[in-house]
Write a protein that holds these residues in place. Structure first.
Motif, PDB file in Angstrom:
ATOM      1  N   VAL A 220       0.827  -1.205   0.000  1.00 56.40           N
ATOM      2  CA  VAL A 220       0.000   0.000   0.000  1.00 56.40           C
ATOM      3  C   VAL A 220       0.861   1.255   0.000  1.00 56.40           C
ATOM      4  O   VAL A 220       0.536   2.249  -0.653  1.00 56.40           O
ATOM      5  N   HIS A 221       1.983   1.221   0.717  1.00 53.61           N
ATOM      6  CA  HIS A 221       2.827   2.412   0.838  1.00 53.61           C
ATOM      7  C   HIS A 221       3.807   2.555  -0.319  1.00 53.61           C
ATOM      8  O   HIS A 221       4.728   3.366  -0.255  1.00 53.61           O
ATOM      9  N   GLY A 222       3.627   1.737  -1.373  1.00 51.78           N
ATOM     10  CA  GLY A 222       4.384   1.938  -2.587  1.00 51.78           C
ATOM     11  C   GLY A 222       5.766   1.331  -2.597  1.00 51.78           C
ATOM     12  O   GLY A 222       6.588   1.703  -3.437  1.00 51.78           O
ATOM     13  N   THR A 408      -6.397  -1.073   3.978  1.00 51.08           N
ATOM     14  CA  THR A 408      -5.702  -1.471   2.751  1.00 51.08           C
ATOM     15  C   THR A 408      -6.627  -1.352   1.548  1.00 51.08           C
ATOM     16  O   THR A 408      -6.215  -0.910   0.466  1.00 51.08           O
ATOM     17  N   ALA A 411      -6.966   2.273   0.521  1.00 53.27           N
ATOM     18  CA  ALA A 411      -5.766   2.714  -0.197  1.00 53.27           C
ATOM     19  C   ALA A 411      -5.799   2.228  -1.646  1.00 53.27           C
ATOM     20  O   ALA A 411      -5.433   2.963  -2.565  1.00 53.27           O
ATOM     21  N   ALA A 412      -6.252   0.983  -1.845  1.00 48.49           N
ATOM     22  CA  ALA A 412      -6.338   0.441  -3.197  1.00 48.49           C
ATOM     23  C   ALA A 412      -7.379   1.199  -4.024  1.00 48.49           C
ATOM     24  O   ALA A 412      -7.152   1.514  -5.210  1.00 48.49           O
ATOM     25  N   LEU A 414      -8.371   4.288  -3.577  1.00 44.05           N
ATOM     26  CA  LEU A 414      -7.820   5.616  -3.866  1.00 44.05           C
ATOM     27  C   LEU A 414      -6.794   5.544  -4.995  1.00 44.05           C
ATOM     28  O   LEU A 414      -6.739   6.426  -5.861  1.00 44.05           O
ATOM     29  N   ALA A 415      -5.982   4.487  -4.982  1.00 43.92           N
ATOM     30  CA  ALA A 415      -4.977   4.329  -6.036  1.00 43.92           C
ATOM     31  C   ALA A 415      -5.628   4.132  -7.404  1.00 43.92           C
ATOM     32  O   ALA A 415      -5.083   4.546  -8.433  1.00 43.92           O
ATOM     33  N   MET A 416      -6.821   3.512  -7.412  1.00 44.29           N
ATOM     34  CA  MET A 416      -7.545   3.292  -8.664  1.00 44.29           C
ATOM     35  C   MET A 416      -8.368   4.501  -9.084  1.00 44.29           C
ATOM     36  O   MET A 416      -9.024   4.491 -10.124  1.00 44.29           O
TER      37      MET A 416
END
Length: 464
Positions: A220-222, A408, A411-412, A414-416
């Motif tokens: 999640v933190h890249g 988690t 976060a996923a 938001l990333a999408m």
């Protein structure tokens, strides 16, 4: 004592001791968030690194809950509960000597270890404190303490930072530990197991949760996706070995003996999906309110507040009702209400007012409050007396893993690019549907009482 609970007024003192201990764990887990920018500045680290102050606490807590619940059966739940609070208090004092992030992380891990020791046996102590006919009421009171503590933690942290340095943010929870220790003499002394503690099983359990959750957090933190995937796979592999090993144990660290009961397995799955749902919505909603609707950060807290405030009233009522009515029916009704609230939140008006959001949040909070207290009552009440600590550890672990999974998932999303819209609320509604179906499935006689072994101190119709 096990048949009738503690006598009055000792019962009230013991309830206060457990309530202060629960508040300690919840506040300490949530209060650090508001201090992260200050910590990052004072310790000369970037904001992303400072987030580890929160994640290391959550990770250690999840890793140790089940092992400590097994240890509590051996050394005594009361002793472990109080030792945990002593460890927490000592670790908090060490925060004042933290001049670097690595040292602070070690201290936070020690705080989490102390909190895990207390939290792992708190539900089992509640079972010992209350008479069986009032167990649901007792767990409802505990739910209120959790809700209130979670609600006041950010405000308390902000007030402390306004008048003192950041170590006092952690120290603000110490009075709860001291109060619980002073009142803890009234806690019940439950019978101890004579079976040896499974040290290898405890290590495997901690490694399984630590690697899987740590790997997901890393992803999640890249960080490197290859390394993160390898860490998760290693955790799963250890988990397979661990579960197979536990199936041959008389008193397993991971309560596979309890999960083999359909009513408890369904209750655990339902709780897991419910906690994912709540975290998915609550973490994503500030992004939607600020980015999508232009709410100021200071307004977001007020908009979210109706959820915990409603839960404060509904949870104890639902817990009391679960002493008389089937938890399966109460949970099904609760999740139906929650789904309605989540669907309403997904389809907010174009320019919502405070009231437009507040009643939806209140409705959703009422639904989850109606589900979670009866669900916890069923898990604790259905377990044999000698496995009460394991059942309590299972509840706490399910909550922590569910919340971590929810974070988690947000976060996923938001990333999408869909985490600040209606998608999180719809995903949460789907998860609530799963929880509701699990709850209703417990009403089936073949699930609720397949061999008349599910009950320990309550009637089958009341438990299901």
């Amino acid at each position: 004592m096990q048949a009738e609970g503690l006598p009055m007024p000792r019962r009230l003192t013991a309830i206060a001791a457990v309530s202060f201990g629960t508040a300690l764990v919840v506040i300490d887990g949530a209060i650090a968030t508001v201090a992260l920018p200050t910590i990052a500045h004072d310790l000369h680290v970037d904001s992303a690194a400072a987030v580890a102050v929160v994640t290391v606490y959550q990770l250690v807590l999840v890793m140790l809950l089940l092992p400590f619940s097994g240890l509590g059966n051996r050394i005594g739940m009361k002793r472990l509960y109080q030792l945990g609070q002593i460890v927490f208090t000592v670790a908090t004092i060490l925060c004042f000597f933290a001049k670097s992030l690595p040292f602070l992380l070690i201290v936070r891990a020690a705080q989490a270890a102390g909190a895990a020791a207390a939290l792992s046996v708190s539900s089992a102590l509640v079972r010992q404190i209350y008479p069986p006919k009032q167990l649901g009421r007792g767990l409802g009171v505990n739910s209120v303490v959790v809700s209130v503590s979670a609600a006041i933690a950010p405000t308390l942290g902000g007030l402390v930072l306004a008048v003192g340095p950041w170590p006092w943010v952690f120290a603000s929870a110490v009075p709860f530990a001291i109060a619980s220790l002073v009142l803890g003499r009234s806690l019940p002394d439950a019978p101890r197991s004579k079976a040896p503690f499974d040290v290898l099983g405890a290590v495997l359990c901690a490694a399984m949760f630590g690697l899987v959750i740590g790997g997901l957090e890393s992803a999640v933190h890249g960080d490197s996706p290859e390394v993160s995937a390898a860490v998760v796979i290693a955790g799963i592999a250890i988990g397979v070995i661990f579960v197979r090993r536990e199936q041959g144990e008389a008193e397993p660290i991971l309560p596979v003996d309890l999960l083999a009961r359909p009513v408890l397995a369904l209750s655990t799955i339902g709780a897991f999906t419910a906690f994912i749902a709540t975290m998915t919505l609550l973490l994503s909603l500030p992004f939607r309110l600020e980015h999508g609707y232009g709410f100021a950060p200071s307004e977001v807290g007020a908009v979210i507040a109706p959820w915990p405030l409603t839960t404060m009233f509904v949870a104890p009522l639902a817990g009391t009702l679960s002493d008389k009515y089937p938890a399966g029916a109460l949970g099904g009704i609760g999740m139906g209400v929650a789904i309605a609230g989540l669907a309403a939140l997904a389809f907010l008006p174009h320019d919502p007012s405070y009231f437009d959001i507040a009643w939806r949040m209140s409705l959703t909070g009422a639904g989850f409050g109606m589900f979670l207290s009866p669900n916890a009552r069923l898990i604790i009440g259905s377990a044999p007396v000698e496995r009460a600590a394991a059942a309590g550890g299972l509840i706490s672990t399910t909550r922590m893993v569910g919340q971590t999974t929810g974070a988690t998932l947000v976060a996923a999303l938001l990333a999408m690019g869909v985490g600040a819209g209606m998608a999180p609320a719809l995903v949460a509604a789907g998860l609530a549907l799963v929880a509701g179906l699990c709850s209703l499935a417990r009403l089936r006689p073949s699930v609720r009482n397949p061999a008349k072994t599910e009950t320990d101190q309550a009637q089958p119709a009341q438990l299901g």
